[in-house]
Design an enzyme around this catalytic site. Structure first.
Site, PDB file in Angstrom:
ATOM      1  N   GLY A  69     -50.507 -72.380   3.309  1.00 35.66           N
ATOM      2  CA  GLY A  69     -50.421 -73.369   4.372  1.00 35.66           C
ATOM      3  C   GLY A  69     -50.773 -72.792   5.724  1.00 35.66           C
ATOM      4  N   THR A  70     -50.383 -71.538   5.957  1.00 33.45           N
ATOM      5  CA  THR A  70     -50.727 -70.880   7.224  1.00 33.45           C
ATOM      6  C   THR A  70     -52.235 -70.744   7.366  1.00 33.45           C
ATOM      7  OG1 THR A  70     -48.645 -69.674   7.357  1.00 33.45           O
ATOM      8  CG2 THR A  70     -50.524 -68.728   8.522  1.00 33.45           C
ATOM      9  N   GLN A 177     -43.560 -80.149   5.848  1.00 30.74           N
ATOM     10  CA  GLN A 177     -42.194 -80.551   5.502  1.00 30.74           C
ATOM     11  C   GLN A 177     -42.095 -81.985   4.998  1.00 30.74           C
ATOM     12  OE1 GLN A 177     -39.598 -78.607   5.296  1.00 30.74           O
ATOM     13  NE2 GLN A 177     -40.620 -76.809   6.113  1.00 30.74           N
ATOM     14  N   SER A 194     -48.450 -77.095   2.530  1.00 30.01           N
ATOM     15  CA  SER A 194     -48.239 -75.880   1.755  1.00 30.01           C
ATOM     16  C   SER A 194     -47.478 -76.211   0.484  1.00 30.01           C
ATOM     17  CB  SER A 194     -47.450 -74.867   2.589  1.00 30.01           C
ATOM     18  OG  SER A 194     -47.353 -73.641   1.926  1.00 30.01           O
ATOM     19  N   ALA A 195     -47.993 -75.780  -0.665  1.00 30.92           N
ATOM     20  CA  ALA A 195     -47.454 -76.201  -1.956  1.00 30.92           C
ATOM     21  C   ALA A 195     -46.029 -75.717  -2.202  1.00 30.92           C
ATOM     22  CB  ALA A 195     -48.368 -75.713  -3.079  1.00 30.92           C
ATOM     23  N   HIS A 196     -45.680 -74.527  -1.717  1.00 28.54           N
ATOM     24  CA  HIS A 196     -44.343 -74.029  -2.035  1.00 28.54           C
ATOM     25  C   HIS A 196     -43.243 -74.782  -1.298  1.00 28.54           C
ATOM     26  CE1 HIS A 196     -43.341 -71.505   1.587  1.00 28.54           C
ATOM     27  NE2 HIS A 196     -44.637 -71.620   1.772  1.00 28.54           N
ATOM     28  N   CYS A 320     -29.312 -63.824  16.900  1.00 29.27           N
ATOM     29  CA  CYS A 320     -28.667 -62.681  16.273  1.00 29.27           C
ATOM     30  C   CYS A 320     -29.010 -62.560  14.795  1.00 29.27           C
ATOM     31  CB  CYS A 320     -27.155 -62.738  16.481  1.00 29.27           C
ATOM     32  SG  CYS A 320     -26.452 -64.368  16.593  1.00 29.27           S
TER      33      CYS A 320
END
Length: 459
Positions: A69-70, A177, A194-196, A320
């Site tokens: 996807g990136t 998403q 993105s498939a995952h 943090c």
């Protein structure tokens, strides 16, 4: 062990597993070859493209598969900007885009381009009018995610797409998403996913470029995937990705209703069970499976570790939990509390009992961390000097806010407390503390080695 981080990566869908195993036997050959094995691989690739295009709502010849996807985002942004270079070199993005979009924007800016970040409200949503106002005569491309990956807020894509169309600017939508739940509405020009994120295998992304959009692929020429995704196609992964997208979409309506009820239970119960909590993101226009909240006086890394020890896998945007010690850019853009941040994103099939057990475990985990950090059980009410200073330089979240809360009652109504801090999270968390406590945040100014944050007691 309940896995509550589907927004990062969803578990492999059973249909994806079956399709992957079957296509490993049938789809290993080169789909560009004319012999039998190549033709068989080409049939699998074409069928997967048609299935994915149907789920997206585009033509099969508008959709290409990428290695992630990136990579789809980077290819889409670079190709659209290059295709419209004669128009100008201005790029508009929202302030809460996925890091892949912001990294592409930073690379464009470093190369001499101009970038405008459109701000969001406290719920994480852009205003269509504000986005339209960011478009210029030299705007080559606009980017807007369909829904936020950290807080779940859905964006007004259709309205922004209409404004972009009127301005003659193509809109790229990051649908990573939302695509498992429904097609993206509106007259957008480019789309990535993105498939995952929907239970397909990692290593498969989608890039859609509508017909008529000026697009110039960057990098060395390649004959694969219309020249937009170089390299040999991962046919087993692509087949599994398309099969799982079709499967989750068939389940989406029923599962969305069920998960939305579980998420609403978390949204309502967490503030009742845990004091000093801010639930962030739009309460209505949001993804059905995702909820985010932040806990005052809590170290985010400690919270994630304790929840993991209790059997729950969640994620966080707290500074943090980050190697950079800076809060999530999404929380920062929204101006909400960042310390003790928890994102719960439920995968398909999440059991109601797992959510109920999470709600049972959470209060004790938060209370234990607060006790360990010496957080005040309540703000003291004794009188004292008109102005006090807290030196929290060199101390990380949540300590600056804890120290503020400990002495705040020592100043009278109208008095001030100044917190000295070099922790970037304080810029978000101290104003958020004021908002939650009904006190006045006066502002900040630089001091030696850090920043002074000034708070006035109103009640």
């Amino acid at each position: 062990m309940p896995y509550f981080d589907a927004a990062s990566s969803a578990p492999l869908h059973p249909v994806a597993r079956q399709a992957l195993q079957a296509s490993l036997d049938e789809g290993w050959a080169d789909p560009a070859r004319l012999y039998r094995e190549g033709r068989r691989a080409r049939l699998l690739l074409d069928a997967a493209r048609e299935a994915a295009a149907e789920a997206v709502g585009c033509r099969p010849d508008e959709l290409v598969f990428t290695p992630s996807g990136t990579r789809a985002v980077h290819t889409g942004v670079a190709g659209a900007l290059a295709g419209r270079r004669r128009v100008g070199r201005h790029l508009a993005v929202s302030a809460v885009e996925h890091s892949s979009v912001l990294h592409a924007a930073a690379a464009h800016e470093a190369d001499g381009g101009a970038v405008t970040e459109v701000p969001v409200d406290r719920a994480g949503r852009v205003a269509p009018d504000a986005y339209a106002a960011a478009l210029r005569d030299d705007t080559a491309l606009a980017c807007l995610q369909s829904a936020n990956h950290e807080v779940g807020t859905e964006q007004p894509v259709a309205e922004v797409a209409r404004a972009c169309r009127e301005a003659g600017v193509p809109l790229l939508v990051d649908a990573a998403q939302s695509l498992p739940w429904a097609p993206v509405a509106g007259d957008w020009s480019l789309l990535t996913a993105s498939a995952h994120k929907w239970g397909g295998p990692a290593g498969v992304g989608l890039l859609v470029v509508r017909k008529g959009v000026r697009f110039a692929p960057q990098g060395p020429a390649d004959e694969r995937e219309s020249g937009r995704a170089a390299g040999f196609e991962n046919i087993p992964g692509i087949v599994a990705a398309a099969a799982s997208l079709r499967a989750v979409r068939a389940e989406a309506e029923a599962e969305a209703g069920r998960l939305r009820e579980l998420v609403e239970r978390i949204r309502m119960r967490v503030p009742q069970l845990v004091p000093d909590v801010e639930v962030v993101g739009d309460p209505v226009r949001r993804l059905p499976h995702l909820v985010t909240f932040s806990c005052l006086y809590v170290d985010g890394e400690a919270l994630l570790h304790e929840l993991d020890r209790s059997g729950f896998s969640v994620s966080s945007g707290s500074s943090c939990t980050s190697s950079t010690l800076t809060p999530s850019h999404v929380l920062r853009a929204m101006g909400v509390l960042s310390e003790g941040n928890v994102r719960v994103s439920l995968p398909f099939g999440t059991a109601e009992a797992d959510v109920d057990r999470f709600l049972e475990v959470l209060p004790g985990v938060v209370a234990g961390i607060r006790e360990r950090f010496g957080a005040p059980a309540a703000t003291p009410t004794t009188g004292g000097g008109e102005s006090l200073v807290v030196d929290a330089l060199g101390r990380r979240c949540p300590i600056p806010v804890i120290e503020l809360a400990k002495i705040f009652g020592d100043v009278p109504v109208g008095g001030t407390v100044t917190v000295l801090s070099d922790d970037e999270a304080a810029r978000l968390d101290i104003p958020a503390w004021c908002e939650m406590r009904g006190q006045e945040y006066i502002g900040e100014h630089p001091v030696d080695q850090g920043t002074a944050y000034v708070v006035r007691r109103l009640t």
